[in-house]
Motif scaffolding. Structure first.
Motif, PDB file in Angstrom:
ATOM      1  N   ILE A  22      87.374  -5.695   1.593  1.00 49.11           N
ATOM      2  CA  ILE A  22      88.745  -6.355   1.525  1.00 49.11           C
ATOM      3  C   ILE A  22      88.859  -6.027   4.090  1.00 49.11           C
ATOM      4  O   ILE A  22      88.940  -6.929   4.620  1.00 49.11           O
ATOM      5  CB  ILE A  22      89.792  -6.082   1.692  1.00 49.11           C
ATOM      6  CG1 ILE A  22      90.362  -6.589  -0.291  1.00 49.11           C
ATOM      7  CG2 ILE A  22      90.900  -6.216   2.479  1.00 49.11           C
ATOM      8  CD1 ILE A  22      91.241  -6.500  -0.691  1.00 49.11           C
TER       9      ILE A  22
ATOM     10  N   VAL B 125      87.024  -7.255   6.519  1.00 52.50           N
ATOM     11  CA  VAL B 125      86.968  -9.204   6.739  1.00 52.50           C
ATOM     12  C   VAL B 125      87.379  -9.074   7.833  1.00 52.50           C
ATOM     13  O   VAL B 125      88.052  -7.864   8.667  1.00 52.50           O
ATOM     14  CB  VAL B 125      88.216  -9.409   6.184  1.00 52.50           C
ATOM     15  CG1 VAL B 125      88.682 -11.090   6.254  1.00 52.50           C
ATOM     16  CG2 VAL B 125      87.645  -9.535   4.609  1.00 52.50           C
TER      17      VAL B 125
ATOM     18  N   LEU C  84      92.130 -11.808   9.688  1.00 50.95           N
ATOM     19  CA  LEU C  84      93.530 -10.781   8.967  1.00 50.95           C
ATOM     20  C   LEU C  84      95.036 -11.304   9.461  1.00 50.95           C
ATOM     21  O   LEU C  84      95.743 -11.395   8.688  1.00 50.95           O
ATOM     22  CB  LEU C  84      92.809  -9.674   8.612  1.00 50.95           C
ATOM     23  CG  LEU C  84      92.394  -8.870   7.717  1.00 50.95           C
ATOM     24  CD1 LEU C  84      92.233  -7.127   8.149  1.00 50.95           C
ATOM     25  CD2 LEU C  84      92.656  -9.716   5.893  1.00 50.95           C
TER      26      LEU C  84
ATOM     27  N   SER D 231      84.200 -21.477   9.327  1.00 52.79           N
ATOM     28  CA  SER D 231      84.867 -20.557   8.200  1.00 52.79           C
ATOM     29  C   SER D 231      86.277 -21.064   8.572  1.00 52.79           C
ATOM     30  O   SER D 231      86.897 -21.174   8.198  1.00 52.79           O
ATOM     31  CB  SER D 231      84.678 -19.095   8.279  1.00 52.79           C
ATOM     32  OG  SER D 231      84.195 -18.804  10.041  1.00 52.79           O
TER      33      SER D 231
END
Lengths: 500, 167
Positions: free
Chosen positions: A383, A386, A391, B130
Motif C-alpha cells: 500500500i 502507491v 492516494l 492509470s
C-alpha cells in the motif's frame, strides 16, 4: 456468573457471519488507515462512518470499533519498516523497531508487536468485562452535577496535555463547544447561531466537521514532498522471533499492559502517552536497558502492548460512564449517538444485547488482527508503494462521499470544505485540534447536565459545591488546569502528536 | 524556539507575525459576536438558565484567551510557522467547491470522474491509462458499490439527458 452468561450471549450474537464479516472488514480498513501516514485514526474513523450508516447498530458499531483498534495495529508496520509512524501512538516504536529492521530482524519485531498488541488488547477487554456491570451501576447513581464535573475533569486533562500552549488548547475547546451549539437549543427549543439558515437548525454535521478539520486540513497542509522510500517486505522465514526474543518480550508486555490499561481509563490521556511511558519503563526496569535504542525487542514489545491495552481500556469509560477518553473515542461516541445508542450506564440496561455483542467482538477482533497482521505484512507494505497523487485522489473521494451521505446533501460537502480551511488555519497557528473534537461531542451533553443541575437547584450554583463527588471532581479539574505545581506538562516528544 | 525569536530582543519593538495577529483578532471577534448574540438569546429565564448562558460563557472564554494570547505574543513572539503551499490549497479547495456545486446537476458519476481525472492526470501527472482506470473505478464503480452494495444512494444527474443514460 451473570456477567459470563451475558458475555456468552454476546459471543453468540457477534459470531453471525455478517458480524464476523464486519469485524474483519473493520480490522482490514483500520490497518490500512494505520499504515497510511497521511491519515490518522480520528479522521479515519469519521471517514468510514458513512459505510456503516445502513447497517444495523450492532454491526455498525462492531465495524467501527474494529477500525478503531485496527489503526493501533497498523501504525506499527510503518514505524518498524520505514522509520515513519503511521499514527502518533507508534512514534516511539520507531527507535528500536527501525533499528531491528536495519539488523535484519524486522519480521521478529512485527510479530512481537502483533502478539503484544493482542495480549494488551485482550487483557484490557477482560478488564472491560469485569468493570462493565459495577461501573455501570455506579454510573446510574451519578446525577447531572457529577456528570458535568466528570466531563470538566476529562476536558481539563486534555487541555493540560495538548499542545505547547494551554491558552491555545482552551481556545480550541471553546470553539468546539460553540460549533456544537449551532442549531436548536436542546432545552428551550430556541435556534442558536443558525444565521437564518434552515439547514443549520439540526446543527452542523459532526462527520463533516471532523472529516474537514482532521482529514481535509491534513491534505491541504501537504507540501510537495519527497518520493516515498523503497519498502521491502520481510520474507516469511524471518517472521518468527527466536526463543530468546520471546523470553525478553514477556516482561515488557506485562509492564506495557499495566501502563496502557491504567492510563487508558483516565479521560484525556491519548495512546501516545501510554506508549511513551511504556518505553520509559523499559529504560528503567528492563534487564537489557543498555541495548535500548540499538534494536532491543523490549523497545517494541512494551510500547506496542501499552498502545493496544490503552486503546481497549479507553472503551471502559465510554461504555460505563459515557465519557470519551480521547479524540478518536469521541468520534466513536459520535457514531454511537448517530446509531441511536447513548454510551454510558443506560447502554447496559437498555441495549444489553448490543453492548455485550460489541464487547465479544472486541475479543474476536483482536484475534483477527493477530491473524491478519503478520502474514499480510507484504500486502500492507505494498500500500505504501502507491504513489501519493493516487492516494490523495482516493482519500478526497472518500471524504466527499463521507460528508455527502450523512444527510444526503451537498451542503455538508461545503461544510467539510469550510472546516478543512478552519483546520488548516488552526494548524498554521499551532492550535491543537484534539480539545475541539472532544468538546464538539461532549458539548451538548455538558450543557444539558449543567442546565439540568441548575434547574434542580433552582439556579443555585451551590449545587456543584454541596455534592461531595461533584466538588472533588471540579476541584481536580481546576487543579489540573491552573496548578503549575502539578507540572502536568506534556512530554516534548508528544508535541508532534497529531492526535492531541 | 527558533533562531529568529532568540534574536528578537525582549521588550523592545517585538514583531508579532501578521498571521498570528489575524488569528487572535478573528478569535476575539467571534467571541464578541457570541457574547452579544447570546445576551439576545436570554441568559436566564424564570425556569433557570436560558439558551444563551452557555454560549455567553464560551464567548467570554474566547475573548479572555485571545487577550492572554496577545499579551504572550507581545512579550515573546512565537517562531515562524511552517508555510502553507498555496498552490495545493487552491487546487484542492477550488476543485472541491466545483465538484460540490456540480454534483447535483451532473450526478455523482460524471462530476466525480472529472474531479478524479483532474487530480490524477493534470495535478498528479499519472499516465492516461492509470488515470482513466482509477477515475472510472472511483466514480462509476463507487456509485454502484454504494448504491447496491451498501444501500447508500449517491446523487444522479438532475439534467434529464444525462439522467436517461444512467448518470
Amino acid at each position: 456468573m451473570d456477567t459470563l452468561n451475558e458475555l456468552l450471549g454476546g459471543f453468540a450474537a457477534a459470531m453471525t457471519w455478517q458480524n464476523l464479516l464486519f469485524a474483519f472488514l473493520g480490522c482490514l480498513l483500520g490497518t490500512i488507515i494505520g499504515v497510511l501516514p497521511g491519515i490518522g485514526p480520528v479522521a479515519g474513523v469519521a471517514l468510514l462512518i458513512p459505510l456503516t450508516l445502513n447497517l444495523d447498530s450492532t454491526g455498525a458499531i462492531i465495524m467501527l470499533c474494529a477500525i478503531f483498534y485496527g489503526t493501533a495495529y497498523g501504525g506499527t508496520i510503518t514505524s518498524v519498516l520505514l522509520n515513519t509512524p503511521g499514527e502518533a501512538a507508534s512514534a516511539i516504536t520507531t527507535i528500536d523497531g527501525y533499528a531491528m529492521t536495519k539488523l535484519g530482524k524486522a519480521g521478529a519485531a512485527l510479530t512481537i508487536a502483533a502478539v503484544g498488541s493482542f495480549v494488551g488488547g485482550t487483557i484490557a477487554t477482560i478488564g472491560l468485562v469485569a468493570a462493565a456491570k459495577p461501573l455501570g451501576e455506579l454510573g446510574l447513581l451519578v446525577g447531572p452535577p457529577e456528570f458535568f464535573a466528570l466531563m470538566v475533569v476529562g476536558i481539563s486533562l486534555l487541555v493540560a496535555l495538548a499542545g505547547k500552549s494551554m491558552v491555545k488548547a482552551v481556545i480550541s475547546g471553546a470553539l468546539g463547544l460553540l460549533i456544537a451549539m449551532v442549531g436548536i437549543d436542546p432545552v428551550a427549543g430556541a435556534p442558536r447561531f443558525t444565521f437564518g439558515m434552515d439547514r443549520l437548525l439540526d446543527g452542523v454535521s459532526f462527520v463533516a466537521v471532523i472529516v474537514g478539520v482532521f482529514g481535509l486540513s491534513e491534505l491541504l497542509s501537504y507540501r510537495k514532498d519527497s518520493q516515498a522510500p523503497a519498502v521491502h517486505a520481510p520474507n516469511l522465514r524471518s517472521l518468527l522471533p527466536t526463543g530468546r526474543e520471546w523470553r525478553r518480550s514477556a516482561p515488557a508486555m506485562a509492564r506495557g499492559t499495566g501502563i496502557g490499561f491504567g492510563l487508558g481509563l483516565i479521560p484525556g490521556m491519548t495512546g501516545s502517552v501510554s506508549s511513551l511511558l511504556a518505553y520509559g519503563a523499559e529504560k528503567k526496569f528492563s534487564r537489557h536497558r543498555n541495548e535500548l535504542g540499538k534494536g532491543a525487542i523490549e523497545g517494541v514489545a512494551g510500547p506496542e502492548t501499552a498502545n493496544n491495552a490503552h486503546a481497549n481500556a479507553a472503551l471502559i469509560p465510554l461504555f460505563t460512564l459515557g465519557i470519551p477518553a480521547s479524540p478518536t473515542i469521541a468520534v466513536l461516541m459520535g457514531a454511537f449517538l448517530q446509531q441511536g445508542l447513548t454510551p454510558g450506564p443506560t447502554l447496559f440496561s437498555e441495549h444489553s444485547e448490543i453492548a455485550w455483542a460489541i464487547i465479544a467482538s472486541l475479543f474476536i477482533g483482536n484475534l483477527l488482527l493477530l491473524l491478519l497482521n503478520v502474514p499480510l505484512v507484504g500486502l500492507w507494505t505494498s500500500i505504501l508503494r502507491v504513489p501519493s497523487s493516487i492516494l490523495t485522489a482516493l482519500i478526497l473521494l472518500f471524504m466527499v462521499i463521507g460528508a455527502y451521505t450523512i444527510n444526503f446533501s451537498v451542503f455538508d460537502v461545503f461544510v467539510m470544505i469550510g472546516f478543512g480551511l478552519l483546520g488548516l488555519a488552526l494548524r498554521h497557528l499551532d492550535i491543537p485540534l484534539a480539545p475541539m473534537v472532544l468538546t464538539l461531542v461532549l458539548g451538548p451533553l455538558m450543557e444539558r447536565s449543567l442546565r439540568e443541575s441548575l434547574e434542580i437547584s433552582q439556579g443555585d450554583f451551590g449545587i456543584f459545591v454541596n455534592r461531595p463527588i461533584a466538588v472533588v471532581l471540579i476541584g481536580l479539574g481546576l487543579l489540573i488546569v491552573f496548578s503549575p505545581l502539578l507540572k502536568l506538562r506534556k512530554p516534548k516528544a508528544l508535541n508532534e502528536d497529531p492526535e492531541t | 524556539m527558533t533562531t529568529e525569536s532568540l534574536l528578537t530582543k525582549p521588550g523592545r519593538a517585538v514583531r508579532v507575525a501578521p498571521s498570528v495577529l489575524t488569528g487572535i483578532g478573528a478569535f476575539a471577534a467571534v467571541g464578541v459576536y457570541v457574547l452579544v448574540s447570546s445576551v439576545g438569546l436570554g441568559l436566564w429565564t424564570s425556569l433557570g438558565p436560558g439558551p444563551g448562558l452557555f454560549p455567553f460563557a464560551m464567548g467570554g472564554v474566547l475573548v479572555a484567551m485571545s487577550a492572554v494570547w496577545l499579551i504572550q505574543e507581545l512579550r515573546q513572539p512565537s517562531g515562524k510557522a511552517e508555510g502553507i503551499d498555496r498552490g495545493v490549497v487552491i487546487a484542492v479547495v477550488v476543485s472541491l467547491v466545483l465538484l460540490a456545486s456540480l454534483m447535483d446537476l451532473l450526478g455523482f458519476q460524471l462530476s466525480m470522474f472529472l474531479f478524479l481525472l483532474y487530480h490524477l492526470k493534470l495535478r498528479g501527472r499519472r499516465t492516461w491509462v492509470s488515470s482513466l482506470i482509477i477515475a472510472l473505478a472511483g466514480s462509476v464503480g463507487a456509485f454502484y458499490a454504494f448504491n447496491y452494495g451498501l444501500n447508500v444512494a449517491l446523487p444522479v444527474s438532475a439534467f434529464t439527458p444525462l439522467n436517461l443514460i444512467g448518470l
